[in-house]
Write an enzyme that holds these catalytic residues in place. Structure first.
Site, PDB file in Angstrom:
ATOM      1  N   GLU A   7      28.844  15.546   5.953  1.00 32.28           N
ATOM      2  CA  GLU A   7      28.006  16.727   5.715  1.00 32.28           C
ATOM      3  C   GLU A   7      28.608  17.979   6.333  1.00 32.28           C
ATOM      4  O   GLU A   7      28.431  19.080   5.816  1.00 32.28           O
ATOM      5  CB  GLU A   7      26.602  16.491   6.282  1.00 32.28           C
ATOM      6  N   LYS A   8      29.317  17.795   7.444  1.00 33.58           N
ATOM      7  CA  LYS A   8      29.882  18.958   8.130  1.00 33.58           C
ATOM      8  C   LYS A   8      31.186  18.553   8.810  1.00 33.58           C
ATOM      9  O   LYS A   8      31.438  17.353   9.038  1.00 33.58           O
ATOM     10  CB  LYS A   8      28.880  19.531   9.135  1.00 33.58           C
ATOM     11  N   ASP A 102      23.872  13.521   6.311  1.00 27.67           N
ATOM     12  CA  ASP A 102      22.892  13.171   7.335  1.00 27.67           C
ATOM     13  C   ASP A 102      21.882  12.172   6.765  1.00 27.67           C
ATOM     14  O   ASP A 102      21.579  12.203   5.564  1.00 27.67           O
ATOM     15  CB  ASP A 102      22.156  14.420   7.817  1.00 27.67           C
ATOM     16  N   ASP A 104      18.898  11.757   6.006  1.00 35.20           N
ATOM     17  CA  ASP A 104      17.573  12.235   5.640  1.00 35.20           C
ATOM     18  C   ASP A 104      17.590  12.711   4.194  1.00 35.20           C
ATOM     19  O   ASP A 104      18.607  12.619   3.505  1.00 35.20           O
ATOM     20  CB  ASP A 104      17.101  13.355   6.584  1.00 35.20           C
ATOM     21  N   TYR A 322      20.318  11.178  16.026  1.00 35.04           N
ATOM     22  CA  TYR A 322      20.114  12.203  15.000  1.00 35.04           C
ATOM     23  C   TYR A 322      18.824  12.998  15.245  1.00 35.04           C
ATOM     24  O   TYR A 322      17.748  12.422  15.387  1.00 35.04           O
ATOM     25  CB  TYR A 322      20.070  11.536  13.625  1.00 35.04           C
TER      26      TYR A 322
END
Length: 790
Positions: A7-8, A102, A104, A322
Site C-alpha cells: 500500500e505504501k 492494509d 481493511d 495495525y
C-alpha cells in the site's frame, strides 16, 4: 515472477527485508530472490470528476442534477503517474500478484482497483499484515490467501466510495446553487457522513443556547438499625405534588414540609426490599482505533487525528499492530505471543507497566481471544519487538502506554463485587439506597487512579458521583427489619446543560450513532453496528469540517463550535441528510455487503434514488437567515439592498432569473407595494376560471404558484401560451396597440435593460413606446411615425 504490491513504500521495504536477499533497489521497486516488491502511494487512482464525464458539468446548473454515471470512470492521479507506470510494467511481466494492501476495507480496494483497471486475470494472493515486525511478516507470507476471498470487502469499499461520490458531487452542487440564489458565497459541501456529523454539533449548540436551568430539590435521610447508620434518598410517587415532567421536586415549600413531617418520627421505617447479588465485570477489551482515540482524548486531550498519526508511527516502528482497526478482539493463535510481550513490558523502563506485567497470570484467558470476532484485522496491541520508551516522543510514549495497559489487563482476573439495593418505607414514603463491596479488584487495579484527573468532563464527573453512591458502606440488614429515622435534609440542585462536543467526544458520537437516531426502530437495529464513517475516516471528517470553516475550536479544551455557514447549511438540508438515520442504515448495508449479503448494484440504485429526491428538494430550498427577507416573487432568493441612480432599493439575489425590485423604507424592503397595485388601470377582460387571478376591489394582483408576478410578465407568459388575454376598449391607461400590423413583441430591444422588447402604447397624450419588462424596467421612448426614438 511473483510481484508484491504494497500500500505504501514503508510497507514495501519491510516486506522486502523478510524475503530472501540480497535486495536490489530500483526506481519504484525492490528485487529479491523470492520476487519483486513495489508499492502504491495510497489511492493512485481517483474517481473521475463530473466534468471528466461530460464537459458541460464544468458549469454548475441545477437542471443537470443529479449526475449519475452509467459507467464509472477511474483516473490516474497526476502525482502518481510515474509510479503507476512502474506498477503497470511490472504487472505485465508478473505470473502472480501478492496483494499487500492494509488489512481493511480501503486497503483491499486500493490495490484491487489497480488490478481491475489493468484487467489483470492471473492469480492474485492476499497477505494480511497486522504487524510489520519480521516474525509477523514471515508468518503472514507463509499463510497467503486467495484474493477472491476478499471480494465482498472490495465491493463494500467500492459501494461506499461511489455512494460518497453521488451524495457529495450532487448535493454539494445542489445546495451551493441554492445558496447562490440566496446571495451566499462559497461552496456548501455536503457529505454522506460529514453532514449528519456536523448536524450533531449544530443541534448540541442550539440545546446549549436554548437551555434554561431548572432548580430542583433532593431529600436525603439518615436511618439506623442495630448494626449502624446509612443514608438513603427519597423517591417521590408519581402523584406527588410539586413535581415537574421529569419527576423532579421543584417546590421548596414541599421539600421543607416533608422534612418537617419526617422529623415527627411517629413511626419506624421498614426495609421493604433487600437485594444482594454478586456481580462480575469482565476485563476491558483491547483497543480499536476509535476506543483508543476516545480514551486518549479524555486522558491526554489529544485530538483523534493526532492519535491516529501517532498509532501509525508506532506501527511503522513495529512496536504496535495495525492502527486502523475497528476490532477489539484477538485471534487465538496469538495467545502464545503473550509470554514474550509481557516479558518485554516487565523489562521496560516504565515503572507502572513493569509492575503490572509482573503480576500477570498467563493462565488467565479473557473474552478478547475470540476468532469468531476477527475479520481482516484484530485489536491494537504491542508487538513482540522490545521498546525503548526514551526514544519515543511524548505522544508516542503515552499512546504506547495505553495500548500496553489494555493488553496487560487481559491477564488479570475479572472484577468481582457484591451489589446491594435496599428500599425503605417510612411514613408512607419510599427511600432507596445502594452499596457495593469489592470482593476482587482484578483488572481494575490497573485503572484505579489515586488522584482523579483534573480534566474530567461533566459526563465523567457524573459517572464518578454515581460510582461513589454505589460504593456506600451499608450495615448488615435483611428484608422486614425496622430502621429508625435519625435526621434528614434537602439539597437544592440545578440541572446542567449538555457539554459541547470535542473532537474525541464527537468521534465517540459517530461510533455510537444509534444514540442520536430519531426513529425508535432504527435505533434498536443500529445499536450493534459500527456507527457512521470508518475507523480510518472519522478523524479526517472532523478535521475537514474545521478546515472548511464549518466548525471552530474554542477554549483550552478545544470545544467544537459551529460557524454561521454550518447553521445555514444544516437549516437548509432536509432531515434525510441532517439526521444520521439514513446514513447509519447505509453503513449497516455496507457492513452487510462486506459479509456477502446484498449487491453493490442494489445499494447504488437506492443511493441514486435517494440523491435524486434530495436534489429535487434542493431546488425548492430557500437559505434564509434571521433578519433576511425572502423574495416574495420567486421564493428562492433573498432581497438585497442595492444602490441605484435614484437611491437605495431592494432586489432579488436570484437575479437575473428573478427581477423582483421594491423600494427601501427605513432600511427595510417595502414588500407590500410589490403586489403590483394597478389603481390606475381599469378592469381587464380575463378568464375568471383561472385561479391565479385575484381581484380585490379596484386593485388587481396577478399570482403564479403563490409567487408574485408583474402584469407585463403575465401578458408575456399568456402570449407565449397563445391564451386569450386581451385588454378591453376601456383599458386606456396603458393599452397595447391593436393595429394588426404591429406585433405584441416588437423587433426593438430596450436600450436601458437590454432584456425587454419595446411595445407601442396609446397614452393620454398619444403614442409612446415602453419596455415589456415593466415594472422592473420603466424605460419609455417617444414615437416617430410608428418607430421608437432611441
Amino acid at each position: 515472477m511473483r510481484l508484491y504490491i504494497a500500500e505504501k513504500p514503508s510497507m514495501g521495504a519491510e516486506i522486502a527485508k523478510c524475503l530472501t536477499g540480497p535486495v536490489q533497489r530500483k526506481d519504484g521497486y525492490l528485487i529479491t530472490k523470492d520476487g519483486i516488491v513495489t508499492w502504491a502511494f495510497g489511492h493512485i487512482l481517483r474517481q473521475a470528476e463530473p466534468e471528466e464525464y461530460n464537459a458541460k458539468y464544468k458549469n454548475w446548473k441545477a437542471e443537470d442534477l443529479p449526475i449519475i454515471p452509467k459507467q464509472w470512470k477511474m483516473i490516474i492521479d497526476e502525482s502518481c503517474k510515474k509510479q503507476f507506470g512502474i506498477i503497470k510494467n511490472l504487472i505485465d511481466k508478473a505470473d502472480e500478484i501478492v496483494h499487500a494492501g492494509d488489512p481493511d476495507r480501503e486497503g483491499q480496494l486500493l490495490i484491487d482497483e489497480v488490478l481491475d483497471y489493468l484487467n489483470f486475470k492471473k492469480p492474485v494472493k492476499r497477505i494480511l499484515l497486522n504487524a510489520l515486525d519480521e516474525e509477523s511478516i514471515k508468518k503472514a507470507n507463509k499463510d497467503l490467501r486467495d484474493n477472491r476471498d476478499f471480494l465482498n470487502l472490495k465491493k463494500s469499499a467500492l459501494a461506499r466510495a461511489r455512494a460518497d461520490w453521488l451524495i457529495g458531487m450532487n448535493l454539494s452542487r445542489a445546495y451551493t446553487l441554492a445558496a447562490r440564489r440566496a446571495g451566499k458565497k462559497g461552496v456548501f459541501a455536503v457529505g454522506r457522513v460529514k453532514t449528519p456529523t456536523l448536524a450533531l454539533v449544530v443541534r448540541r449548540e442550539r440545546e446549549l443556547k436554548d437551555f434554561k436551568p431548572v432548580d430542583y430539590f433532593t431529600i436525603k435521610a439518615i436511618f439506623a438499625n442495630e448494626n449502624g447508620e446509612f443514608s438513603a434518598t427519597w423517591k417521590p410517587k408519581d402523584t406527588q405534588a410539586g413535581l415537574d415532567f421529569e419527576n423532579r421536586l421543584i417546590d421548596e415549600n414541599i421539600a421543607k414540609a416533608l422534612i418537617g413531617k419526617f422529623a415527627q418520627k411517629t413511626e419506624a421505617g421498614k426495609i421493604t426490599a433487600y437485594q444482594k447479588a454478586q456481580k462480575k465485570e469482565a476485563q476491558r477489551l483491547p483497543f480499536s482505533l476509535s476506543s483508543l482515540q476516545v480514551l486518549a482524548g479524555k486522558k491526554y486531550g489529544y485530538d483523534p487525528q493526532l492519535v491516529l498519526d501517532t498509532a501509525q508511527k508506532l506501527y511503522e516502528k513495529k512496536l504496535t499492530t495495525y492502527p486502523r482497526s475497528d476490532c477489539e478482539y484477538l485471534p487465538q493463535s496469538q495467545f502464545s505471543d503473550a509470554k514474550i510481550i509481557l516479558q518485554n513490558l516487565y523489562n521496560i523502563n516504565e515503572k507502572q507497566l513493569a509492575n503490572w506485567a509482573k503480576k500477570c497470570d498467563l493462565k488467565t484467558k479473557s473474552r478478547a481471544w475470540n476468532d469468531k470476532k476477527i475479520t481482516a484485522h484484530h485489536a491494537i496491541i504491542p508487538t513482540k519487538v522490545k521498546v525503548n520508551l526514551m526514544s519515543l516522543t511524548t505522544e508516542e510514549r503515552n499512546i504506547y502506554f495505553l495500548i500496553a495497559q489494555a493488553y496487560i489487563a487481559q491477564f488479570y482476573p475479572v472484577h468481582i463485587y457484591d451489589q446491594t439495593k435496599i428500599s425503605i418505607e417510612y411514613m408512607q414514603e419510599l427511600f432507596v439506597t445502594s452499596g457495593r463491596v469489592v470482593k476482587q479488584m482484578g483488572w481494575k487495579e490497573l485503572y484505579v487512579q489515586n488522584n482523579k484527573e483534573k480534566s474530567l468532563n461533566e459526563d465523567d464527573k457524573k459517572e464518578d458521583n454515581e460510582e461513589k453512591e454505589e460504593q456506600n458502606s451499608l450495615p448488615l440488614m435483611k428484608k422486614g427489619d425496622e430502621v429508625e429515622y435519625v435526621k434528614g435534609e434537602y439539597d437544592k440542585k440545578s440541572t446542567k446543560p449538555p457539554t459541547r462536543f470535542t473532537s474525541s467526544t464527537l468521534l465517540a458520537g459517530m461510533k455510537d450513532i444509534h444514540k442520536y437516531v430519531k426513529d425508535v426502530e432504527v435505533k434498536k437495529k443500529l445499536k450493534d453496528i459500527y456507527g457512521i464513517g470508518t475507523e480510518a475516516t472519522r478523524a479526517t471528517i472532523i478535521e475537514d469540517l474545521v478546515k472548511r470553516n464549518f466548525l471552530q475550536l474554542e477554549g483550552k479544551k478545544k470545544y467544537l463550535v459551529p460557524t454561521q455557514s454550518a447553521y445555514i447549511l444544516i437549516d437548509a438540508l432536509p432531515d434525510e441528510m441532517t439526521y444520521p438515520d439514513s446514513t447509519a442504515v447505509w453503513e449497516d448495508y455496507l457492513h452487510s455487503l462486506s459479509e456477502g449479503q446484498g449487491t453493490i448494484e442494489e445499494f447504488l440504485a437506492k443511493q441514486a434514488e435517494f440523491t435524486q429526491n434530495l436534489c429535487i428538494k434542493a431546488t425548492k430550498t430557500v437559505l434564509v437567515q434571521e433578519h433576511e427577507y425572502k423574495c416574495p416573487r420567486c421564493n428562492q432568493g433573498i432581497l438585497v439592498k442595492r444602490k441605484g441612480k435614484n437611491g437605495e432599493f431592494w432586489g432579488c439575489s436570484n437575479f437575473p432569473n428573478c427581477r423582483m425590485t421594491c423600494n427601501d423604507v427605513d432600511g427595510k424592503p417595502d414588500i407590500e407595494k410589490t403586489k403590483f397595485n394597478f389603481n390606475n388601470y381599469r378592469q381587464m377582460s380575463y378568464n375568471n376560471s383561472d385561479k391565479n387571478y385575484i381581484k380585490s376591489g379596484q386593485n388587481e394582483i396577478f399570482q403564479q404558484d403563490n409567487q408574485l408576478i408583474s402584469a407585463w410578465d403575465l401578458i408575456a407568459r399568456e402570449n407565449t401560451k397563445k391564451m386569450n388575454f386581451a385588454p378591453k376598449e376601456k383599458f386606456s391607461a396603458m393599452p397595447i396597440e391593436k393595429n394588426k400590423n404591429t406585433k405584441a413583441t416588437s423587433k426593438y430591444l430596450c436600450t436601458r435593460c437590454k432584456e425587454g422588447n419595446l411595445r407601442r402604447i396609446r397614452g393620454k397624450n398619444g403614442w409612446f413606446w415602453a419596455c415589456s419588462n415593466y415594472p422592473h424596467c420603466t424605460a419609455t421612448y417617444d414615437d416617430n411615425n410608428g418607430i421608437p426614438v432611441l
